[in-house]
Design a protein around this motif. Structure first.
Motif, PDB file in Angstrom:
ATOM      1  N   ASP A   1      88.954  57.973  28.772  1.00  0.00           N
ATOM      2  CA  ASP A   1      89.336  56.726  28.475  1.00  0.00           C
ATOM      3  C   ASP A   1      90.364  56.346  29.455  1.00  0.00           C
ATOM      4  O   ASP A   1      90.339  55.077  29.808  1.00  0.00           O
ATOM      5  N   ILE A   2      91.195  57.354  30.153  1.00  0.00           N
ATOM      6  CA  ILE A   2      92.247  56.810  31.150  1.00  0.00           C
ATOM      7  C   ILE A   2      91.378  56.299  32.424  1.00  0.00           C
ATOM      8  O   ILE A   2      91.692  55.198  32.905  1.00  0.00           O
ATOM      9  N   GLY A   3      90.122  56.777  32.599  1.00  0.00           N
ATOM     10  CA  GLY A   3      89.193  56.239  33.822  1.00  0.00           C
ATOM     11  C   GLY A   3      88.701  54.800  33.413  1.00  0.00           C
ATOM     12  O   GLY A   3      88.695  53.988  34.371  1.00  0.00           O
ATOM     13  N   ASN A   4      88.089  54.573  32.177  1.00  0.00           N
ATOM     14  CA  ASN A   4      87.821  53.328  31.793  1.00  0.00           C
ATOM     15  C   ASN A   4      88.607  52.314  31.693  1.00  0.00           C
ATOM     16  O   ASN A   4      88.509  51.112  32.261  1.00  0.00           O
ATOM     17  N   ILE A   5      90.281  52.747  31.626  1.00  0.00           N
ATOM     18  CA  ILE A   5      91.180  51.669  31.497  1.00  0.00           C
ATOM     19  C   ILE A   5      91.667  51.251  32.823  1.00  0.00           C
ATOM     20  O   ILE A   5      92.051  50.182  33.058  1.00  0.00           O
ATOM     21  N   LEU A   6      91.682  52.539  33.602  1.00  0.00           N
ATOM     22  CA  LEU A   6      91.920  52.405  35.044  1.00  0.00           C
ATOM     23  C   LEU A   6      91.212  51.467  35.872  1.00  0.00           C
ATOM     24  O   LEU A   6      91.571  50.507  36.658  1.00  0.00           O
ATOM     25  N   ILE A   7      89.829  51.460  35.415  1.00  0.00           N
ATOM     26  CA  ILE A   7      88.585  50.548  36.324  1.00  0.00           C
ATOM     27  C   ILE A   7      89.001  49.004  35.914  1.00  0.00           C
ATOM     28  O   ILE A   7      88.946  48.183  36.788  1.00  0.00           O
TER      29      ILE A   7
ATOM     30  N   ASP B   1      88.609  48.009  41.986  1.00  0.00           N
ATOM     31  CA  ASP B   1      88.301  48.504  43.346  1.00  0.00           C
ATOM     32  C   ASP B   1      88.546  50.019  43.291  1.00  0.00           C
ATOM     33  O   ASP B   1      88.600  50.761  44.288  1.00  0.00           O
ATOM     34  N   PHE B   2      89.239  50.572  42.146  1.00  0.00           N
ATOM     35  CA  PHE B   2      89.612  51.913  41.930  1.00  0.00           C
ATOM     36  C   PHE B   2      88.465  52.802  42.217  1.00  0.00           C
ATOM     37  O   PHE B   2      87.242  52.686  41.505  1.00  0.00           O
ATOM     38  N   ASP B   3      88.364  53.534  42.857  1.00  0.00           N
ATOM     39  CA  ASP B   3      87.224  54.589  43.114  1.00  0.00           C
ATOM     40  C   ASP B   3      87.874  56.043  43.447  1.00  0.00           C
ATOM     41  O   ASP B   3      88.760  55.939  44.727  1.00  0.00           O
ATOM     42  N   VAL B   4      87.814  57.187  42.981  1.00  0.00           N
ATOM     43  CA  VAL B   4      88.507  58.420  43.428  1.00  0.00           C
ATOM     44  C   VAL B   4      87.786  58.880  44.739  1.00  0.00           C
ATOM     45  O   VAL B   4      88.666  59.640  45.515  1.00  0.00           O
ATOM     46  N   ARG B   5      86.844  58.420  45.310  1.00  0.00           N
ATOM     47  CA  ARG B   5      86.438  58.811  46.542  1.00  0.00           C
ATOM     48  C   ARG B   5      87.261  58.246  47.657  1.00  0.00           C
ATOM     49  O   ARG B   5      87.229  58.613  48.811  1.00  0.00           O
ATOM     50  N   ASN B   6      87.973  57.053  47.150  1.00  0.00           N
ATOM     51  CA  ASN B   6      89.078  56.621  48.274  1.00  0.00           C
ATOM     52  C   ASN B   6      90.100  57.656  48.611  1.00  0.00           C
ATOM     53  O   ASN B   6      90.739  57.530  49.508  1.00  0.00           O
ATOM     54  N   TYR B   7      90.044  58.698  47.634  1.00  0.00           N
ATOM     55  CA  TYR B   7      91.368  59.680  47.834  1.00  0.00           C
ATOM     56  C   TYR B   7      90.766  61.048  48.178  1.00  0.00           C
ATOM     57  O   TYR B   7      91.536  62.019  48.167  1.00  0.00           O
ATOM     58  N   GLY B   8      89.200  61.013  48.545  1.00  0.00           N
ATOM     59  CA  GLY B   8      88.620  62.342  48.891  1.00  0.00           C
ATOM     60  C   GLY B   8      87.994  63.090  47.808  1.00  0.00           C
ATOM     61  O   GLY B   8      87.800  64.363  47.909  1.00  0.00           O
ATOM     62  N   PHE B   9      88.007  62.462  46.418  1.00  0.00           N
ATOM     63  CA  PHE B   9      87.263  63.445  45.482  1.00  0.00           C
ATOM     64  C   PHE B   9      85.982  62.700  44.944  1.00  0.00           C
ATOM     65  O   PHE B   9      85.850  61.586  45.184  1.00  0.00           O
ATOM     66  N   LYS B  10      85.481  63.522  44.314  1.00  0.00           N
ATOM     67  CA  LYS B  10      84.020  63.018  43.655  1.00  0.00           C
ATOM     68  C   LYS B  10      84.102  62.781  42.083  1.00  0.00           C
ATOM     69  O   LYS B  10      83.374  62.102  41.396  1.00  0.00           O
ATOM     70  N   LYS B  11      85.315  63.642  41.564  1.00  0.00           N
ATOM     71  CA  LYS B  11      85.151  63.290  39.914  1.00  0.00           C
ATOM     72  C   LYS B  11      86.608  63.012  39.663  1.00  0.00           C
ATOM     73  O   LYS B  11      87.773  63.497  40.322  1.00  0.00           O
ATOM     74  N   LEU B  12      86.833  62.263  38.574  1.00  0.00           N
ATOM     75  CA  LEU B  12      88.309  61.921  38.263  1.00  0.00           C
ATOM     76  C   LEU B  12      88.983  63.152  37.840  1.00  0.00           C
ATOM     77  O   LEU B  12      90.154  63.014  37.798  1.00  0.00           O
TER      78      LEU B  12
END
Length: 264
Positions: free
Chosen positions: A193-199, A204-215
């Motif tokens: 739910d956090i991920g859906n609302i964050l998007i 343009d939020f993408d965890v890969r921007n911070y070096g991760f593959k999974k939220l």
């Protein structure tokens, strides 16, 4: 189901390099089925020659659009007209607009007004209005640089130069607020739910921007929450929940002992 959502991919060849195309198609395949693959440009121009083999290998339909006058981009108009034609056919549930041009801002807004899911893809130079007009926006540089294995960077990457809205402190604050807003009576909130609302708040939020593959791993790295995995409603799927950690109370400094004054 979202995985069966049909997409039309419309690519502005004047604003996108051919080196990104396989990454674009692979990324979009995670969201649904690609039914339209079209790319627009003046194919008589030598600047687009690098696209030839790519189009054949990926089965992308090139749409020829001559430039009518110098300094005017007729490609944008052709893409917009085709997008509206596809919209009225009712054959897709989503659109992927690949460009770094702000001229597609109104198109993205109009497609969303029609109930379509709009994904934007472009370089980091993409103007903020176009980014905000999409349901989700992915930077092509991030797709090209994603690591083979998950690595925590020494310093967080700010993907939008000169803007603070994607800086790590802003994202942490947003996640904290969303977790608080969506938590149950015991204080647990769903990472999904956090991920859906964050998007929705940061297209343009993408965890890969911070070096991760999974939220989940990104959220865990923030050190803000206790995390647990529970069985889903159907008994088979698993859901990851988070609960805010109690604030750390620093011990009060011990009172200083009064020393004896030296006498002469």
């Amino acid at each position: 189901m979202d995985k069966d959502r049909r997409f039309a991919v419309l690519i502005d060849a004047d604003n996108v390099s051919a080196k990104y195309i396989r990454l674009i198609l692979d990324e979009l395949s995670n969201d649904g089925i690609i039914t339209y693959k079209r790319i627009y440009g003046d194919w008589t121009s030598p600047t687009l020659v690098s696209w030839k083999n790519v189009l054949l290998d990926c089965s992308i339909t090139p749409i020829q659009q001559y430039g009518y006058t110098t300094g005017k981009n007729a490609t944008d108009s052709a893409m917009i007209i085709d997008a509206m034609d596809i919209l009225y056919t009712g054959n897709v549930e989503g659109f992927c607009i690949v460009s770094s041009d702000s001229d597609f801002t109104r198109l993205a807004s109009r497609l969303r007004e029609a109930g379509k899911f709009v994904i934007g893809m472009g370089e980091k130079k993409t103007p903020a209005p176009f980014v905000a007009a999409c349901n989700r926006f992915t930077y092509l540089e991030v797709l090209a640089q994603q690591p083979a294995a998950e690595v925590v960077p020494a310093a967080p990457l700010d993907p939008v130069a000169g803007e603070d809205r994607m800086a790590l402190p802003a994202i942490k604050a947003a996640i904290q607020a969303i977790a608080d807003e969506t938590s149950d009576d015991e204080g647990w909130a769903s990472v999904s739910d956090i991920g859906n609302i964050l998007i929705k708040r940061f297209p343009d939020f993408d965890v890969r921007n911070y070096g991760f593959k999974k939220l989940t791993r990104f959220v865990d790295s923030l050190g803000l929450f206790e995390m647990r995995t529970v069985a889903g409603r159907d008994g088979s799927a698993k859901a990851v929940l988070v609960q805010a950690l109690p604030p750390v109370v620093e011990p009060a400094p011990a009172p200083r002992k009064a020393g004896r004054r030296k006498t002469r």
